[in-house]
Motif scaffolding. Structure first.
Motif, mmCIF file in Angstrom:
data_model
loop_
_atom_site.group_PDB
_atom_site.id
_atom_site.type_symbol
_atom_site.label_atom_id
_atom_site.label_comp_id
_atom_site.label_asym_id
_atom_site.label_seq_id
_atom_site.Cartn_x
_atom_site.Cartn_y
_atom_site.Cartn_z
ATOM 1 N N GLU A 21 -7.418 10.841 -6.738
ATOM 2 C CA GLU A 21 -8.621 10.445 -6.154
ATOM 3 C C GLU A 21 -9.769 11.171 -6.472
ATOM 4 O O GLU A 21 -10.531 11.648 -5.628
ATOM 5 N N LYS A 27 0.945 8.930 -2.568
ATOM 6 C CA LYS A 27 0.334 9.841 -1.432
ATOM 7 C C LYS A 27 1.369 9.896 -0.481
ATOM 8 O O LYS A 27 1.673 9.076 0.247
ATOM 9 N N LEU A 75 -9.850 2.726 -2.224
ATOM 10 C CA LEU A 75 -8.743 1.998 -1.555
ATOM 11 C C LEU A 75 -8.772 2.604 -0.201
ATOM 12 O O LEU A 75 -7.940 2.074 0.831
ATOM 13 N N ASN A 76 -9.622 3.483 0.210
ATOM 14 C CA ASN A 76 -9.977 3.949 1.604
ATOM 15 C C ASN A 76 -10.835 3.058 2.335
ATOM 16 O O ASN A 76 -11.157 3.407 3.423
ATOM 17 N N ARG A 84 -10.168 5.759 -6.870
ATOM 18 C CA ARG A 84 -9.061 5.705 -6.093
ATOM 19 C C ARG A 84 -9.835 5.744 -4.453
ATOM 20 O O ARG A 84 -9.101 5.101 -3.664
ATOM 21 N N ASP A 122 0.884 -1.217 0.138
ATOM 22 C CA ASP A 122 0.235 -0.142 0.001
ATOM 23 C C ASP A 122 0.947 1.386 -0.113
ATOM 24 O O ASP A 122 0.835 2.065 -0.950
ATOM 25 N N ILE A 180 2.997 2.510 -2.837
ATOM 26 C CA ILE A 180 2.431 2.860 -4.244
ATOM 27 C C ILE A 180 1.486 4.009 -4.324
ATOM 28 O O ILE A 180 0.539 4.133 -3.339
ATOM 29 N N LYS A 239 -3.788 -2.247 -6.823
ATOM 30 C CA LYS A 239 -3.598 -0.660 -6.583
ATOM 31 C C LYS A 239 -2.757 0.105 -7.581
ATOM 32 O O LYS A 239 -3.212 1.026 -8.113
HETATM 33 N N1 GLY Z 1 -3.947 4.019 0.713
HETATM 34 C C1 GLY Z 1 -5.037 4.442 -0.118
HETATM 35 C C2 GLY Z 1 -4.301 4.972 -1.268
HETATM 36 O O1 GLY Z 1 -3.284 5.221 -1.609
HETATM 37 O O2 GLY Z 1 -5.104 5.721 -2.143
#
Ligand code: GLY
Length: 268
Positions: free
Chosen positions: A239, A145, A246-247, A243, A139, A142, A229
Motif C-alpha cells: 500500500e 492484510k 481499495l480503501n 493499493r 476482498d 486476497i 484486486k
Molecule cells: N481491503 C483493502 C485492501 O486489502 O487493501
C-alpha cells in the motif's frame, strides 16, 4: 474453474474460484501447498463447520497430516486479542512447528485473524484461506492484510502475510443470508466504482437478492473483482500508493463500525 494469480515473485499464489467438487479441489491444493507439514491446523467458523461438516471432514481426511480443528464463533467482536490468544494456545498445545500449515475457513474475521496468527506464531508459518462469505471472496482473503481490531480502531494491529493459496467455492456462498450477500456486494460496488465501464453495467443488471438466473452475472462480477484486486496487490503489496484505492469509502465505514463498538453492522 477460474484461476486468478497474485504475482509476488517467490510468494506468488493462486486464487481458485470454482463451483465444482470441494473435496477433490481443496484436498489437492492442501497436498500441494502443505505437503511438508506434519500438522494441519484448521481454524473454522463454527457455523460453517455445522453446515458443511461432511464435505469438510471428507476433504481433510484425504490429507495425510495430523489434523487439528478449532471452531470459533465469528463476528467482528471475535477479531481481537482474546481470540488471538486462544489460537496461540491451541497451536502451542498441539506442538505447532514452523513447517506446519494453517487453513482458515470462514469470512473476513476468520481469515484476518487466522492470517495474523500465522504471521506471528513462531515468527511465521504458511497458511491458506477458504473464504465462505462473498465479502471474504472478493476482498478479505486476497492480498495478505491480516490483523485484529483494537479499542482505538479497526485493523490497527496486523501484518502483511500472504496466504499460499485461496480457494473459493460457490457451495459455501449458497447458504448465506441476504444480508451477507449485500455486505459482499458493498465491496463489489466499490470495485465497480473504481473500474467503471462493464462492471457498472453488470452491477446495474443485478438484483439485490440475486436469483438463480443471475448466477452467471454474479460469477462474472466475482471474477472481475478478484482479478482487479489481485492486479493491484501484485503492483503494490504494501500500500505505497495504488493499493490505497481499495480503501475507497473505508474511512467513513470504519468510523461508523467503531462508533457502534463493532458487530452491529457488517463491514460491507
Ligand atoms: N481491503 C483493502 C485492501 O486489502 O487493501
Amino acid at each position: 474453474m477460474t484461476k486468478v494469480t497474485v504475482k509476488l515473485n517467490s510468494r506468488t499464489y493462486p486464487i481458485v474460484i470454482s463451483h465444482r467438487m470441494v473435496e477433490k479441489e481443496l484436498s489437492d491444493l492442501l497436498k500441494k501447498y502443505s505437503g511438508k507439514a506434519t500438522r494441519l491446523f484448521v481454524v473454522i467458523d463454527a457455523k460453517v463447520y455445522k453446515l458443511y461438516a461432511e464435505v469438510l471432514d471428507s476433504t481433510l481426511s484425504r490429507c495425510k497430516q495430523d489434523v487439528h480443528i478449532i471452531r470459533l464463533k465469528a463476528g467482528e467482536r471475535a477479531k481481537g486479542s482474546r481470540t488471538l490468544n486462544r489460537l496461540y494456545t491451541f497451536l502451542l498445545e498441539n506442538e505447532v512447528s514452523r513447517s506446519d500449515f494453517l487453513l482458515a475457513i470462514g469470512g473476513g474475521v476468520i481469515t484476518d485473524l487466522s492470517g495474523y496468527t500465522s504471521a506471528t506464531i513462531l515468527r511465521g508459518i504458511s497458511w491458506g484461506a477458504v473464504p465462505t462469505t462473498l465479502l471474504g471472496v472478493v476482498d478479505a482473503s486476497i492480498g495478505g492484510k491480516t490483523g485484529i481490531n483494537h479499542a482505538k480502531g479497526k485493523n490497527l494491529i496486523g501484518a502483511f502475510w500472504q496466504p499460499t493459496f485461496v480457494y473459493c467455492n460457490e457451495l459455501f456462498l449458497s447458504s448465506l443470508p441476504p444480508r451477507q450477500i449485500l455486505a459482499g456486494l458493498g465491496e463489489i460496488v466499490k470495485y465497480a466504482g473504481l473500474c467503471g465501464g462493464k462492471m457498472i453495467e453488470q452491477l446495474a443488471q443485478l438484483q439485490t437478492s440475486p436469483t438463480k438466473e443471475q448466477l452467471p452475472l454474479m460469477r462474472s462480477l466475482i471474477v472481475e473483482s478478484v482479478q482487479y484486486k489481485a492486479d493491484i496487490v501484485s503492483k503494490d503489496e504494501r500500500e505505497g500508493k495504488l493499493r490505497m484505492w481499495l480503501n475507497l469509502g473505508h474511512t467513513f465505514g470504519h468510523g461508523i463500525e467503531r462508533s457502534l463498538s463493532y458487530g452491529k453492522l457488517l463491514h460491507g
